[in-house]
Design a protein around this motif. Structure first.
Motif, PDB file in Angstrom:
ATOM      1  N   LYS A  41       0.868  -1.186   0.000  1.00  9.28           N
ATOM      2  CA  LYS A  41       0.000   0.000   0.000  1.00  9.28           C
ATOM      3  C   LYS A  41       0.904   1.235   0.000  1.00  9.28           C
ATOM      4  O   LYS A  41       1.711   1.421   0.910  1.00  9.28           O
ATOM      5  CB  LYS A  41      -0.893  -0.035   1.234  1.00  9.28           C
ATOM      6  N   ASN A  63      -2.477  -0.733  -5.406  1.00  4.99           N
ATOM      7  CA  ASN A  63      -2.831  -0.243  -4.080  1.00  4.99           C
ATOM      8  C   ASN A  63      -2.115   1.085  -3.802  1.00  4.99           C
ATOM      9  O   ASN A  63      -1.447   1.252  -2.794  1.00  4.99           O
ATOM     10  CB  ASN A  63      -2.453  -1.311  -3.047  1.00  4.99           C
ATOM     11  N   TYR A  65      -2.278   5.258  -3.440  1.00  3.66           N
ATOM     12  CA  TYR A  65      -3.137   6.385  -3.066  1.00  3.66           C
ATOM     13  C   TYR A  65      -2.374   7.670  -3.364  1.00  3.66           C
ATOM     14  O   TYR A  65      -1.197   7.789  -3.024  1.00  3.66           O
ATOM     15  CB  TYR A  65      -3.480   6.340  -1.577  1.00  3.66           C
ATOM     16  N   ASN A  88      -9.059   6.082  -4.532  1.00  2.00           N
ATOM     17  CA  ASN A  88      -7.645   6.241  -4.166  1.00  2.00           C
ATOM     18  C   ASN A  88      -7.111   7.637  -4.489  1.00  2.00           C
ATOM     19  O   ASN A  88      -5.922   7.889  -4.374  1.00  2.00           O
ATOM     20  CB  ASN A  88      -6.784   5.174  -4.844  1.00  2.00           C
TER      21      ASN A  88
END
Length: 194
Positions: A41, A63, A65, A88
């Motif tokens: 992430k 994943n 953001y 995201n």
């Protein structure tokens, strides 16, 4: 003065975006090419046009953001990469955002912050990382004559403020900076302790 959302919106509107090279930063690309787990992430704060996120997304990292206080840059990114998940795209103040990540990529966000916010940045970035999570990217290794942003700094200064909350894994001169920044950037990897 602490630059706010209107300050940055104005910079984009007037195309005063000297930090934006139009593609992913080579030192960060090189680092990303060494990442073996596509499921980690990742947060890219102060993402701007987020070329690094685009690069990672096209490499199969899903994943990711991206966070910015300027809604227009996030909207522009979504138009450029329509398949990127809308959830995201985070339009929020970095210092008010809460979540947890394995990696935070730093590309020109830290240098855009006034020097008095640097300790807050170190604390906030650390709070957003999981144990053993990493903060990695580039920092300027020179002082600037003009009143920023950008704001410069030195290796010694970075060691002092980051070592209170991170293990310094790498902090060295960039060998693969873009030409205008050659000799003025440090590549770093800082790890949050257990």
């Amino acid at each position: 003065m602490i630059p706010d959302k209107n300050f940055w919106k104005d910079r984009y509107k007037k195309k005063l975006t000297g930090w934006d090279v139009g593609y992913a930063s080579p030192p960060i690309v090189n680092y990303c090419n060494q990442l073996s787990n596509n499921d980690i992430k990742i947060l890219i704060p102060g993402c701007g046009n987020a070329y690094e996120a685009e690069y990672l997304f096209k490499k199969g990292f899903k994943n990711i953001y991206i966070l910015d206080i300027v809604e227009e840059v996030l909207r522009s990114f979504k138009e450029r990469i329509p398949e990127f998940p809308s959830e995201n795209l985070i339009c929020e103040d970095f210092f008010k955002y809460n979540n947890s990540f394995d990696l935070i990529l730093e590309q020109t966000f830290f240098c855009a912050l006034p020097i008095e916010l640097r300790k807050d940045y170190v604390l906030k970035s650390s709070s957003l990382l999981n144990p053993k999570g990493k903060l990695a990217g580039v920092l300027f290794s020179s002082e600037f004559k003009q009143n920023g942003p950008p704001f410069g700094g030195s290796k010694k200064e970075y060691e002092l403020i980051f070592s209170k909350h991170y293990t310094i894994k790498t902090l060295e001169n960039c060998y693969n900076s873009i030409d205008p920044r050659m000799g003025n950037e440090l590549f770093f990897i800082f790890e949050k302790p257990l």
